[in-house]
Structures are given as structure tokens and as C-alpha cells.
Design a protein around this motif. Structure first.
Motif, PDB file in Angstrom:
ATOM      1  N   LEU A   1       0.838  -1.191   0.000  1.00 50.60           N
ATOM      2  CA  LEU A   1       0.000   0.000   0.000  1.00 50.60           C
ATOM      3  C   LEU A   1       0.877   1.247   0.000  1.00 50.60           C
ATOM      4  N   ASP A   2       0.456   2.249  -0.804  1.00 48.17           N
ATOM      5  CA  ASP A   2       1.197   3.503  -0.891  1.00 48.17           C
ATOM      6  C   ASP A   2       0.385   4.666  -0.325  1.00 48.17           C
ATOM      7  N   TRP A   3      -0.905   4.713  -0.620  1.00 50.23           N
ATOM      8  CA  TRP A   3      -1.772   5.796  -0.142  1.00 50.23           C
ATOM      9  C   TRP A   3      -3.204   5.314  -0.194  1.00 50.23           C
ATOM     10  N   VAL A   4      -3.994   5.691   0.812  1.00 45.24           N
ATOM     11  CA  VAL A   4      -5.391   5.249   0.907  1.00 45.24           C
ATOM     12  C   VAL A   4      -6.257   6.445   1.270  1.00 45.24           C
ATOM     13  N   SER A   5      -7.433   6.532   0.645  1.00 38.88           N
ATOM     14  CA  SER A   5      -8.379   7.596   0.976  1.00 38.88           C
ATOM     15  C   SER A   5      -9.790   7.109   0.662  1.00 38.88           C
ATOM     16  N   VAL A   6     -10.781   7.715   1.307  1.00 37.18           N
ATOM     17  CA  VAL A   6     -12.193   7.443   1.031  1.00 37.18           C
ATOM     18  C   VAL A   6     -12.854   8.767   0.671  1.00 37.18           C
ATOM     19  N   TYR A   7     -13.640   8.770  -0.393  1.00 40.23           N
ATOM     20  CA  TYR A   7     -14.266  10.023  -0.817  1.00 40.23           C
ATOM     21  C   TYR A   7     -15.742   9.811  -1.124  1.00 40.23           C
ATOM     22  N   THR A   8     -16.465  10.936  -1.153  1.00 37.12           N
ATOM     23  CA  THR A   8     -17.884  10.978  -1.506  1.00 37.12           C
ATOM     24  C   THR A   8     -18.053  11.929  -2.684  1.00 37.12           C
ATOM     25  N   PHE A   9     -18.964  11.582  -3.606  1.00 41.58           N
ATOM     26  CA  PHE A   9     -19.212  12.418  -4.779  1.00 41.58           C
ATOM     27  C   PHE A   9     -19.896  13.725  -4.412  1.00 41.58           C
ATOM     28  N   ARG A  10     -19.471  14.791  -5.079  1.00 40.92           N
ATOM     29  CA  ARG A  10     -20.179  16.060  -5.026  1.00 40.92           C
ATOM     30  C   ARG A  10     -20.228  16.637  -6.431  1.00 40.92           C
ATOM     31  N   CYS A  11     -21.400  17.023  -6.873  1.00 41.29           N
ATOM     32  CA  CYS A  11     -21.569  17.661  -8.178  1.00 41.29           C
ATOM     33  C   CYS A  11     -22.304  18.971  -7.942  1.00 41.29           C
ATOM     34  N   ARG A  12     -21.556  20.081  -7.874  1.00 42.38           N
ATOM     35  CA  ARG A  12     -22.167  21.343  -7.505  1.00 42.38           C
ATOM     36  C   ARG A  12     -21.250  22.496  -7.908  1.00 42.38           C
ATOM     37  N   ARG A  13     -21.814  23.719  -7.866  1.00 40.53           N
ATOM     38  CA  ARG A  13     -21.045  24.902  -8.246  1.00 40.53           C
ATOM     39  C   ARG A  13     -21.617  26.134  -7.565  1.00 40.53           C
ATOM     40  N   LEU A  14     -20.815  27.212  -7.583  1.00 44.54           N
ATOM     41  CA  LEU A  14     -21.320  28.515  -7.173  1.00 44.54           C
ATOM     42  C   LEU A  14     -22.250  29.065  -8.255  1.00 44.54           C
ATOM     43  N   GLU A  15     -23.165  29.911  -7.837  1.00 46.30           N
ATOM     44  CA  GLU A  15     -24.050  30.539  -8.813  1.00 46.30           C
ATOM     45  C   GLU A  15     -23.251  31.431  -9.755  1.00 46.30           C
ATOM     46  N   ARG A  16     -22.302  32.192  -9.204  1.00 49.56           N
ATOM     47  CA  ARG A  16     -21.411  33.027  -9.997  1.00 49.56           C
ATOM     48  C   ARG A  16     -19.976  32.792  -9.541  1.00 49.56           C
ATOM     49  N   PHE A  17     -19.028  32.892 -10.463  1.00 47.22           N
ATOM     50  CA  PHE A  17     -17.616  32.704 -10.126  1.00 47.22           C
ATOM     51  C   PHE A  17     -16.916  34.042  -9.855  1.00 47.22           C
ATOM     52  N   ARG A  18     -17.458  35.114 -10.425  1.00 44.43           N
ATOM     53  CA  ARG A  18     -16.877  36.434 -10.176  1.00 44.43           C
ATOM     54  C   ARG A  18     -17.733  37.181  -9.169  1.00 44.43           C
ATOM     55  N   HIS A  19     -17.104  37.669  -8.109  1.00 47.19           N
ATOM     56  CA  HIS A  19     -17.776  38.485  -7.108  1.00 47.19           C
ATOM     57  C   HIS A  19     -16.943  39.754  -6.932  1.00 47.19           C
ATOM     58  N   GLY A  20     -17.230  40.747  -7.781  1.00 40.62           N
ATOM     59  CA  GLY A  20     -16.437  41.969  -7.782  1.00 40.62           C
ATOM     60  C   GLY A  20     -15.025  41.669  -8.225  1.00 40.62           C
ATOM     61  N   ARG A  21     -14.076  41.947  -7.352  1.00 39.79           N
ATOM     62  CA  ARG A  21     -12.669  41.705  -7.680  1.00 39.79           C
ATOM     63  C   ARG A  21     -12.143  40.418  -7.053  1.00 39.79           C
ATOM     64  N   THR A  22     -13.041  39.575  -6.602  1.00 35.77           N
ATOM     65  CA  THR A  22     -12.675  38.230  -6.160  1.00 35.77           C
ATOM     66  C   THR A  22     -13.250  37.228  -7.146  1.00 35.77           C
ATOM     67  N   LEU A  23     -12.396  36.364  -7.671  1.00 40.25           N
ATOM     68  CA  LEU A  23     -12.828  35.361  -8.648  1.00 40.25           C
ATOM     69  C   LEU A  23     -12.462  33.976  -8.144  1.00 40.25           C
ATOM     70  N   PHE A  24     -13.388  33.043  -8.294  1.00 41.04           N
ATOM     71  CA  PHE A  24     -13.199  31.678  -7.812  1.00 41.04           C
ATOM     72  C   PHE A  24     -12.817  30.766  -8.983  1.00 41.04           C
ATOM     73  N   VAL A  25     -11.824  29.918  -8.724  1.00 38.81           N
ATOM     74  CA  VAL A  25     -11.212  29.120  -9.782  1.00 38.81           C
ATOM     75  C   VAL A  25     -11.063  27.683  -9.280  1.00 38.81           C
TER      76      VAL A  25
END
Length: 540
Positions: free
Chosen positions: A282-306
Motif C-alpha cells: 500500500l502507498d496511499w489510501v483515501s475514502v471520498y464521496t461524490f459532489r456535483c455542484r457549483r457557485l451561482e457566480r464565479f466572479r464576485h467583484g474583484r474576487t474570482l473563484f477558480v
């Protein structure tokens, strides 16, 4: 667990404004030193724009994490000077196989045609990509990498973002004229602005097991539905460099994440898959859950989400990391143009206009994959099982099998930066440029190496009796010749003309991110200038 990779530790440097009442001023601040933040920092630096990058850690990611890098991401890395590193170290693949229970249903080829610098995918652990990006950013002298600098407060204002940053030596204040939030799924910036996600969390869990073994599996994607070694669930196998293999086991929603990560339980699952006589560690192990979602807008004034701070998808289809890199590719040139006074601030509204539809496309494909892999009703399960049964015998059923619609670049249809015309062309406005082999002064080369490094480029096909048009002053020009011609690259295989849908005398305006901005059957300086102005978000 054996350590196949030793994480580097980057030096912390005391910021000059620690303990001072005044706030430090910076034109651009990037939050997050993962693949997306580092790619955006390097892209800005390649365009001559300096930035500060803040990361609360002092190393690259632990564990392989994102490993499947799509062709478009590789082309972006090529433009940034790192494409060769991915090809040299990574595992290249174009083929995949789908198994149902104990038999192979069918195989597929994602890139059947020749004449591409990059394959459909390269598998490479995320920590390698991040380490190369750190080194490249450092070499530019334009990226101020600040490790162990944690943002603890954020005030988003009309003139930028006011940050409070904690360091081992104390706090300081930082005023970012532009804040680029690349700080991942648990984004501090998103939380500070109180921005909710739109979408859903899927009730299922998956186990990632990176193992070290010298197996004889080929370098291809292999997916199992209901295999005998893991009945009723699904399994995915990928090869990575350094004899590391990624296995994803579907567990079901009721699985205990902590219990499933116990080494003895993981080893039992892997041994059931490989057989009792195959040695592995074994080298690395993780457990994850699916998420399919987004922000309504990516630009909020001079802050941008990437990247993941703006949108999240399931890992099936490799759309998360690749989508984030393409966000950075889209935003970098626009912000650089605004800061250089070449474009109005309103150009940055096109980041939402172009990348929200791209995120929606990724979420839609990711959601459909998840629904197929983990049916939510008896009717959905019956449909899936019928499709799988048919796929082994009938090719027409295979497009309905959804083990993850693999990442493809977005075509930015409907973008306000596109000029009208050419919508039915091989590469319409909004499409990413297609690579093709060319000869430059008799030496083998690739078309995309000549696009995107000097801002906007007019790509023109020249032929007998049809000379290449000239762009307005200050715009780069790339002439492609049907024959060997002085001052032109030679389309010796005819693939530039075919893939771009160009005839002699026609031209295409290519954006700095290698997307098509406009097409011209009869290019004139006035038409080219008007399309250029539109692509920069300003009146002609």
C-alpha cells in the motif's frame, strides 16, 4: 506503507509587513498553492504579470490525488513550458476496457488518429505536477510564493479584497486589488463571503487504494461493473509512474470510512482483485464521496473563484483537475490584459459567461456517470444492466455505457467574445485550437507551440494565388503554407487545413488561450481589428 515520493518542504520567509499597522498592497493575490493556483500564477508570470501566492502549508499534495491529465490540459502545460515533463514522466494512454462481471464487454480508443503531440491522457501523480509548477513559478521571478501564510479574514470590497494573513511570526494585512481564490473544496474565501453551492452530494462512498506492484496490466483504463472479486459494486484501475497503480473500489453509502481505510481491510480487497500470489504494498489510501455542484457566480467583484473553490464534480471522467486548469487558462490572459490597460474590467465578466457553462457541462456528465455507476432505483438498475448486457454484442449500445465520460475541453459557444460567422466550421468560434504536425525550416514541429505565447495571433493559410492577410499593427501572425514557403510553417500532412477547416486565403483569429475568436473567409484589416476588439470586451 512505503514512501514512493518524498514531499519537499519549501522555506518560509517572514513577510515584511508582519506586525505593521499598514496593509501591504498587491495587484494580484492567489489563494492556494495546488495545481490550479500554481498554473494560474505561472500563466500570469508568462504574460509578465506579477502575483503573490499564499498557501497555509509548505509542501505539495500528499498522495497521488488527481492523476489523469487530459490532452487539453497537456497542451496548456506545453504552452507554459512543462508539457515535456508530463510526457517524460507520465504514463501515456489512449485506450480503455470495460468489463462486466468476469468478462470484457468491449474496448475503446480515445484518440484513433495520428498527428498529435499529446495523447488522450497522461497519468501522473498530482505532487509531481505541483513540484514542477513551483519550480517554474520560482524561476520566473514574478511569483512571490509565501508558504505557511494562512488567510484568517477576508473583506471583499469594491477596490479589492482586504486580507488578514497569519504566519509563524504573527499576522499582517494585505490588500489585493484582485483576489483569485484557488483554495479548493474547503475554500476559506468562499466561506468568508458566505457563498452557497448549487448541486448535490451523492450518497455513496469510494475507496482509493494506491498500491506499488510490478504488474503486467497495460497502460490503459480498466473499469469493472459487478466483478466477482467485488460483487455488486464497481472498480476502476489506472497505471501511474514508479510502479504505482490506482484502484477505486465502490463501497456504498453505509460503509464506515475510517474502518475501510484500515490497512488490513484494504489489503484484503486488493488481494481479492489481484489474486493471492501477486505481491503488492500500500502507498496511499483515501475514502471520498461524490459532489456535483457549483457557485451561482464565479466572479464576485474583484474576487474570482477558480477550480474546486468554484465547482466540484465526481472523479469519474477526470473532469475536476482538468476543469480547474482550464479555468486558469481562461482567466489568466484576461486579467493580464485588464492590468496592462489593454482591456476594460468588464472583460472579466466573460469568465463567468464562458466557464459557468463549462462547469455545467462537467457537472452534467459527472452526474450522469454517477447515476449509471450507482443506480438510485430498481428501474435505473434494470436499465443499466440491460445496457451492459447489450454492449458486449452490439456496438450501438456502447455509447450508453457510462463508466465516466472522460474530460473534453469546452467549446465556448455563445461567448460574448466570439465574432459571428463560422459556426458550422470544423473549429467554430469558441473552440479550442487543434494541434497538428508542421515543419518549420525543415524541422518537425507542432502548430500549438506557435499559438498563445504572443497574445492574439492571426492564423492564416497561404496557397498559390492566395497570400496570407496581414493583421493590424501589434498582432502576431502565423502563416501556414500548403507548400514550403519562406516565412511560413509547412502543413506537410495537410492536417492544419483539415482540422481547422481552412482554405488558402482564409484566416482565424486565435486568442491567447488558443481558443478561436473569429473566422474570416475574406479577411480585411477592419474585420480583424473589430474581432480583436470584441474578443477584448471593448467596442470596435
Amino acid at each position: 506503507m512505503p514512501a514512493t515520493y518524498q514531499n519537499p518542504r519549501y522555506a518560509y520567509r517572514r513577510p515584511g509587513f508582519v506586525g505593521r499597522a499598514a496593509a501591504e498592497e498587491a495587484p494580484v493575490v492567489i489563494l492556494g498553492g495546488g495545481v490550479v493556483g500554481l498554473t494560474l500564477a505561472l500563466d500570469l508570470a508568462r504574460r509578465g504579470t506579477a502575483c503573490i501566492l499564499l498557501d497555509e502549508d509548505d509542501t505539495v499534495s500528499f498522495g497521488s490525488r488527481a492523476i489523469c491529465w487530459a490532452k487539453r490540459t497537456l497542451e496548456i502545460m506545453g504552452r507554459l513550458g512543462l508539457g515535456g515533463r508530463f510526457l517524460e514522466k507520465g504514463v501515456r494512454w489512449n485506450h480503455g476496457r470495460v468489463h462486466v462481471r468476469d468478462r470484457e464487454a468491449y474496448a475503446f480508443d480515445l484518440l484513433p488518429e495520428q498527428g498529435h503531440e499529446y495523447p488522450a491522457f497522461v497519468n501522473l501523480q498530482q505532487y509531481h505536477a505541483e513540484a514542477w509548477l513551483v519550480a517554474a513559478c520560482t524561476a520566473t521571478g514574478l511569483v512571490d510564493l509565501r508558504w505557511r501564510n494562512k488567510v484568517t479574514a477576508l473583506d471583499n470590497r469594491a477596490d479589492g479584497a482586504r486580507l488578514t494573513v497569519e504566519t509563524p511570526d504573527g499576522a499582517y494585512r494585505l490588500h489585493a486589488q484582485w483576489l483569485l481564490a484557488c483554495d479548493g473544496a474547503r475554500s476559506t474565501a468562499r466561506e468568508a463571503l458566505g457563498l452557497p453551492f448549487l448541486g448535490q452530494v451523492f450518497r455513496d462512498r469510494f475507496l482509493i487504494a494506491d498500491i506499488v506492484m510490478r504488474g503486467d496490466f497495460p497502460a490503459e483504463r480498466r473499469f469493472w461493473f459487478d466483478p466477482p472479486f467485488h460483487p455488486g459494486q464497481s472498480v476502476l484501475l489506472h497505471k501511474q509512474p514508479d510502479d504505482v497503480w490506482r484502484i477505486d473500489f465502490q463501497l456504498g453509502w453505509d460503509a464506515d470510512p475510517e474502518a475501510e481505510k484500515q490497512p488490513e481491510r484494504v489489503r484484503a480487497r486488493v488481494a481479492a482483485m489481484l489474486g493471492p500470489d501477486v505481491p503488492f504494498a500500500l502507498d496511499w489510501v483515501s475514502v471520498y464521496t461524490f459532489r456535483c455542484r457549483r457557485l451561482e457566480r464565479f466572479r464576485h467583484g474583484r474576487t474570482l473563484f477558480v477550480g474546486d473553490s468554484a465547482h466540484q464534480v465526481s472523479p469519474f471522467g477526470a473532469r475536476g483537475g482538468n476543469g480547474g486548469v482550464q479555468d486558469a487558462d481562461n482567466l489568466g490572459w484576461k486579467l493580464a490584459a485588464v492590468l496592462a490597460g489593454q482591456a476594460p474590467e468588464a472583460l472579466l465578466d466573460s469568465y463567468d459567461a464562458e466557464r459557468i457553462p463549462a462547469a455545467e457541462e462537467n457537472i452534467l456528465n459527472s452526474t450522469r456517470s454517477t447515476d449509471f455507476i450507482t443506480p438510485k432505483s430498481e428501474a435505473a438498475r434494470a436499465y443499466r444492466d440491460a445496457v451492459l448486457a447489450l454492449s458486449a454484442r452490439h456496438a450501438l449500445a456502447r455509447p450508453l455505457v457510462n463508466s465516466g465520460r472522460l474530460s473534453r475541453p469546452a467549446v465556448l459557444r455563445g461567448s460574448p467574445l466570439n465574432s459571428p460567422g463560422g459556426e458550422a466550421a470544423a473549429l467554430p468560434p469558441g473552440a479550442p485550437g487543434a494541434d497538428a504536425p508542421v515543419l518549420e525550416r525543415g524541422r518537425p514541429d507542432w502548430l500549438l507551440r506557435h499559438l498563445g505565447t504572443n497574445g492574439f495571433t492571426l492564423l492564416a493559410l497561404a496557397g498559390e494565388g492566395a497570400p496570407a492577410p496581414h493583421p493590424p499593427p501589434g498582432m502576431a501572425r502565423l502563416v501556414v503554407g500548403e507548400t514550403e514557403t519562406t516565412g511560413a510553417v509547412f502543413d506537410h500532412a495537410g492536417l492544419v487545413a483539415a482540422r481547422w477547416g481552412l482554405a488558402p486565403g482564409q484566416a482565424v483569429l486565435v486568442r491567447p488561450d488558443q481558443h478561436v475568436a473569429a473566422r474570416f473567409d475574406r479577411p480585411t484589416p477592419e474585420a480583424i481589428a473589430a474581432a480583436h476588439a470584441r474578443a477584448l470586451g471593448r467596442p470596435a
